[in-house]
Design a protein around this motif. Structure first.
Motif, PDB file in Angstrom:
ATOM      1  N   VAL A 113       0.863  -1.186   0.000  1.00 35.47           N
ATOM      2  CA  VAL A 113       0.000   0.000   0.000  1.00 35.47           C
ATOM      3  C   VAL A 113       0.897   1.232   0.000  1.00 35.47           C
ATOM      4  CG1 VAL A 113      -1.724   1.352   1.249  1.00 35.47           C
ATOM      5  CG2 VAL A 113      -1.882  -1.142   1.231  1.00 35.47           C
ATOM      6  N   VAL A 114       0.656   2.134  -0.934  1.00 41.35           N
ATOM      7  CA  VAL A 114       1.360   3.418  -0.943  1.00 41.35           C
ATOM      8  C   VAL A 114       0.348   4.487  -0.580  1.00 41.35           C
ATOM      9  CG1 VAL A 114       2.575   5.140  -2.305  1.00 41.35           C
ATOM     10  CG2 VAL A 114       3.107   2.721  -2.626  1.00 41.35           C
ATOM     11  N   GLU A 115       0.651   5.235   0.482  1.00 40.12           N
ATOM     12  CA  GLU A 115      -0.223   6.323   0.929  1.00 40.12           C
ATOM     13  C   GLU A 115       0.453   7.644   0.637  1.00 40.12           C
ATOM     14  OE1 GLU A 115      -2.450   6.063   4.742  1.00 40.12           O
ATOM     15  OE2 GLU A 115      -1.367   7.927   5.243  1.00 40.12           O
ATOM     16  N   VAL A 116      -0.257   8.523  -0.059  1.00 36.55           N
ATOM     17  CA  VAL A 116       0.280   9.820  -0.472  1.00 36.55           C
ATOM     18  C   VAL A 116      -0.599  10.924   0.095  1.00 36.55           C
ATOM     19  CG1 VAL A 116       0.835  11.312  -2.430  1.00 36.55           C
ATOM     20  CG2 VAL A 116       1.156   8.821  -2.617  1.00 36.55           C
ATOM     21  N   SER A 117       0.017  11.905   0.736  1.00 34.60           N
ATOM     22  CA  SER A 117      -0.714  13.077   1.204  1.00 34.60           C
ATOM     23  C   SER A 117      -0.392  14.259   0.307  1.00 34.60           C
ATOM     24  CB  SER A 117      -0.340  13.416   2.653  1.00 34.60           C
ATOM     25  OG  SER A 117      -0.901  14.662   3.033  1.00 34.60           O
ATOM     26  N   THR A 118      -1.425  14.920  -0.202  1.00 34.67           N
ATOM     27  CA  THR A 118      -1.226  16.111  -1.026  1.00 34.67           C
ATOM     28  C   THR A 118      -1.636  17.371  -0.285  1.00 34.67           C
ATOM     29  OG1 THR A 118      -3.411  16.153  -2.096  1.00 34.67           O
ATOM     30  CG2 THR A 118      -1.767  14.681  -3.046  1.00 34.67           C
ATOM     31  N   TYR A 119      -1.884  17.260   1.028  1.00 41.60           N
ATOM     32  CA  TYR A 119      -2.253  18.430   1.818  1.00 41.60           C
ATOM     33  C   TYR A 119      -1.073  19.388   1.913  1.00 41.60           C
ATOM     34  CZ  TYR A 119      -6.554  16.178   3.448  1.00 41.60           C
ATOM     35  OH  TYR A 119      -7.787  15.595   3.509  1.00 41.60           O
ATOM     36  N   LYS A 120      -1.340  20.658   1.739  1.00 40.91           N
ATOM     37  CA  LYS A 120      -0.287  21.668   1.818  1.00 40.91           C
ATOM     38  C   LYS A 120       0.290  21.709   3.230  1.00 40.91           C
ATOM     39  CE  LYS A 120      -2.349  24.470  -1.855  1.00 40.91           C
ATOM     40  NZ  LYS A 120      -2.989  25.749  -2.223  1.00 40.91           N
ATOM     41  N   PHE A 153       9.226   9.040  -1.125  1.00 36.01           N
ATOM     42  CA  PHE A 153       9.122  10.380  -1.701  1.00 36.01           C
ATOM     43  C   PHE A 153      10.031  10.519  -2.922  1.00 36.01           C
ATOM     44  CE2 PHE A 153       8.931  14.977  -1.862  1.00 36.01           C
ATOM     45  CZ  PHE A 153       7.690  15.269  -1.334  1.00 36.01           C
ATOM     46  N   GLY A 154      11.192   9.846  -2.863  1.00 36.68           N
ATOM     47  CA  GLY A 154      12.127   9.916  -3.977  1.00 36.68           C
ATOM     48  C   GLY A 154      11.668   9.178  -5.214  1.00 36.68           C
ATOM     49  N   LYS A 155      10.597   8.384  -5.105  1.00 38.73           N
ATOM     50  CA  LYS A 155      10.061   7.645  -6.256  1.00 38.73           C
ATOM     51  C   LYS A 155       9.014   8.453  -7.022  1.00 38.73           C
ATOM     52  CE  LYS A 155      12.327   3.834  -5.252  1.00 38.73           C
ATOM     53  NZ  LYS A 155      13.407   3.294  -6.134  1.00 38.73           N
ATOM     54  N   ILE A 156       8.678   9.630  -6.517  1.00 40.49           N
ATOM     55  CA  ILE A 156       7.682  10.453  -7.205  1.00 40.49           C
ATOM     56  C   ILE A 156       8.272  10.978  -8.504  1.00 40.49           C
ATOM     57  CG2 ILE A 156       6.259  12.531  -7.054  1.00 40.49           C
ATOM     58  CD1 ILE A 156       6.277  12.199  -4.021  1.00 40.49           C
ATOM     59  N   ASP A 157       7.548  10.791  -9.598  1.00 40.36           N
ATOM     60  CA  ASP A 157       8.015  11.252 -10.907  1.00 40.36           C
ATOM     61  C   ASP A 157       8.228  12.762 -10.897  1.00 40.36           C
ATOM     62  OD1 ASP A 157       8.244  10.327 -13.925  1.00 40.36           O
ATOM     63  OD2 ASP A 157       7.128  12.219 -13.923  1.00 40.36           O
ATOM     64  N   ILE A 158       9.275  13.208 -11.566  1.00 40.79           N
ATOM     65  CA  ILE A 158       9.656  14.622 -11.534  1.00 40.79           C
ATOM     66  C   ILE A 158       8.557  15.535 -12.085  1.00 40.79           C
ATOM     67  CG2 ILE A 158      10.778  14.609 -13.808  1.00 40.79           C
ATOM     68  CD1 ILE A 158      12.934  16.450 -12.554  1.00 40.79           C
ATOM     69  N   GLY A 159       7.721  15.007 -12.958  1.00 39.05           N
ATOM     70  CA  GLY A 159       6.647  15.830 -13.534  1.00 39.05           C
ATOM     71  C   GLY A 159       5.342  15.771 -12.752  1.00 39.05           C
ATOM     72  N   SER A 160       5.363  15.102 -11.609  1.00 35.64           N
ATOM     73  CA  SER A 160       4.130  14.917 -10.848  1.00 35.64           C
ATOM     74  C   SER A 160       3.655  16.201 -10.176  1.00 35.64           C
ATOM     75  CB  SER A 160       4.329  13.836  -9.778  1.00 35.64           C
ATOM     76  OG  SER A 160       4.408  12.551 -10.362  1.00 35.64           O
ATOM     77  N   LYS A 161       2.349  16.273  -9.971  1.00 33.99           N
ATOM     78  CA  LYS A 161       1.712  17.345  -9.207  1.00 33.99           C
ATOM     79  C   LYS A 161       1.019  16.726  -7.997  1.00 33.99           C
ATOM     80  CE  LYS A 161       2.610  20.581 -12.278  1.00 33.99           C
ATOM     81  NZ  LYS A 161       3.576  21.681 -11.993  1.00 33.99           N
ATOM     82  N   PHE A 162       1.097  17.420  -6.860  1.00 38.71           N
ATOM     83  CA  PHE A 162       0.351  16.982  -5.690  1.00 38.71           C
ATOM     84  C   PHE A 162      -1.093  17.430  -5.871  1.00 38.71           C
ATOM     85  CE2 PHE A 162       4.600  16.503  -4.047  1.00 38.71           C
ATOM     86  CZ  PHE A 162       4.491  15.388  -3.214  1.00 38.71           C
ATOM     87  N   LEU A 163      -1.895  16.523  -6.412  1.00 40.35           N
ATOM     88  CA  LEU A 163      -3.241  16.840  -6.884  1.00 40.35           C
ATOM     89  C   LEU A 163      -4.115  17.443  -5.803  1.00 40.35           C
ATOM     90  CD1 LEU A 163      -3.771  13.513  -8.849  1.00 40.35           C
ATOM     91  CD2 LEU A 163      -3.089  15.727  -9.799  1.00 40.35           C
ATOM     92  N   GLN A 164      -4.871  18.464  -6.172  1.00 44.25           N
ATOM     93  CA  GLN A 164      -5.797  19.131  -5.277  1.00 44.25           C
ATOM     94  C   GLN A 164      -7.229  18.916  -5.768  1.00 44.25           C
ATOM     95  OE1 GLN A 164      -4.543  21.079  -2.375  1.00 44.25           O
ATOM     96  NE2 GLN A 164      -2.898  19.710  -3.039  1.00 44.25           N
ATOM     97  N   LEU A 165      -8.172  19.002  -4.842  1.00 44.11           N
ATOM     98  CA  LEU A 165      -9.582  18.901  -5.177  1.00 44.11           C
ATOM     99  C   LEU A 165     -10.186  20.296  -5.231  1.00 44.11           C
ATOM    100  CD1 LEU A 165     -10.639  15.943  -2.851  1.00 44.11           C
ATOM    101  CD2 LEU A 165     -10.283  15.849  -5.320  1.00 44.11           C
ATOM    102  N   LYS A 166     -10.674  20.693  -6.390  1.00 44.01           N
ATOM    103  CA  LYS A 166     -11.393  21.948  -6.509  1.00 44.01           C
ATOM    104  C   LYS A 166     -12.766  21.801  -5.843  1.00 44.01           C
ATOM    105  CE  LYS A 166      -8.422  24.163  -9.174  1.00 44.01           C
ATOM    106  NZ  LYS A 166      -7.734  25.393  -8.705  1.00 44.01           N
ATOM    107  N   SER A 167     -13.330  22.900  -5.427  1.00 46.18           N
ATOM    108  CA  SER A 167     -14.679  22.863  -4.891  1.00 46.18           C
ATOM    109  C   SER A 167     -15.632  22.458  -6.011  1.00 46.18           C
ATOM    110  CB  SER A 167     -15.068  24.241  -4.347  1.00 46.18           C
ATOM    111  OG  SER A 167     -16.348  24.209  -3.773  1.00 46.18           O
TER     112      SER A 167
END
Length: 296
Positions: free
Chosen positions: A229-236, A253-267
């Motif tokens: 299981v990989v758990e990722v937090s995108t909270y600022k 953390f070092g396995k995150i692709d260089i082009g990745s974005k920490f995805l956010q949820l829009k309202s």
């Protein structure tokens, strides 16, 4: 009164639940959150809008100590309890409250002064003693206590009771959801981060999650083994990526692709699609988030 229950817990884990010796005297106002609007000069009349920033949230909580034992020693003991818990040196504080509609929320706040107790006779007598707590919130948002869970790739149970097993046919316990895309509805009043969980039912490589609306992608350049299981937090302010394998947690953390974005949820609505370079059918994806509110 909007607030039915209130519990305040300081950074040391000490707390006071209102409704025993300490009682809320009146509602405390969590509306009218102020904002700073920035403009720039315009060649036309008026100005050009630039951005809006929410200010810190300031509010006060009036309360009273209900005197059930009319002795100076008992009153002093309860006042000391208030000073112990409501100690500005033990900031930040978490305020958990329930409304009359039985909705549960919390906010994080800082005391800007020690508790104030009234010395006026009408507010300090043999029955009660009035007090006041003054707060300021560096984080102005109110949060729902219960997280929202959205599962994209998962197994759906197909058992129906009463259970009938056809002869020579066996029984299907469940089936894999055929959809690669799910809508995540954020009913909060601002954007928020989330917790993303990638679960491997079998071997797979390079799991990813893509926001279909913005084309932003979060991708991990790694292989996952059955049970991982990989758990990722995108909270600022608290971003991380952890691998849980054989009950041992390590950072990836070092396995995150260089082009990745920490995805956010829009309202509102957010469409997401999951993927993997290999072993796609072995991947389960789920997302957890807490709605952010301006007021209740």
């Amino acid at each position: 009164m909007l607030i039915k229950k209130l519990k305040i817990t300081n950074a040391s884990g000490e707390s006071i639940q209102f409704g025993r010796h300490f009682y809320l005297e009146d509602d405390f106002d969590l509306s009218a959150l102020k904002a700073s609007v920035t403009y720039s000069e315009s060649s036309d009349d008026g100005a050009s809008y630039q951005k809006t920033r929410l200010d810190v949230r300031d509010f006060s909580i009036p309360f009273f100590l209900k005197i059930s034992v009319n002795s100076d020693g008992w009153i002093e003991e309860k006042r000391r309890e208030a000073f112990d818990v409501f100690n500005p040196k033990k900031n930040p504080m978490r305020l958990d409250f329930t409304t009359k509609a039985d909705k549960s929320y919390y906010l994080n706040a800082e005391l800007i002064a020690a508790p104030t107790f009234s010395t006026e006779e009408e507010n300090s007598n043999e029955y009660w003693q009035d007090g006041l707590l003054q707060f300021s919130c560096h984080d102005p948002f109110i949060y729902e206590v219960n997280e929202t869970l959205v599962q994209i790739a998962t197994w759906v149970p197909s058992l129906i009771f009463p259970l009938v097993i056809p002869e020579n046919e066996g029984i299907r316990f469940g089936y894999r959801s055929p959809s690669l895309i799910a809508n995540v509805h954020n009913d909060g009043q601002d954007d928020t981060g989330m917790i993303i969980k990638f679960k491997a039912l079998g071997s797979l490589s390079t799991p990813s999650l893509v926001n279909v609306n913005t084309y932003e992608e979060f991708k991990l350049n790694m292989d996952m083994l059955p049970g991982d299981v990989v758990e990722v937090s995108t909270y600022k302010g608290r971003k991380y990526a952890h691998l849980i394998r054989n009950n041992i947690t390590t950072s990836v953390f070092g396995k995150i692709d260089i082009g990745s974005k920490f995805l956010q949820l829009k309202s509102g609505d957010n469409l997401f699609r999951y993927n993997a370079e290999s072993g796609l059918d072995n991947l389960e994806v789920s997302m957890y988030f807490t709605s952010k509110l301006l007021g209740v």
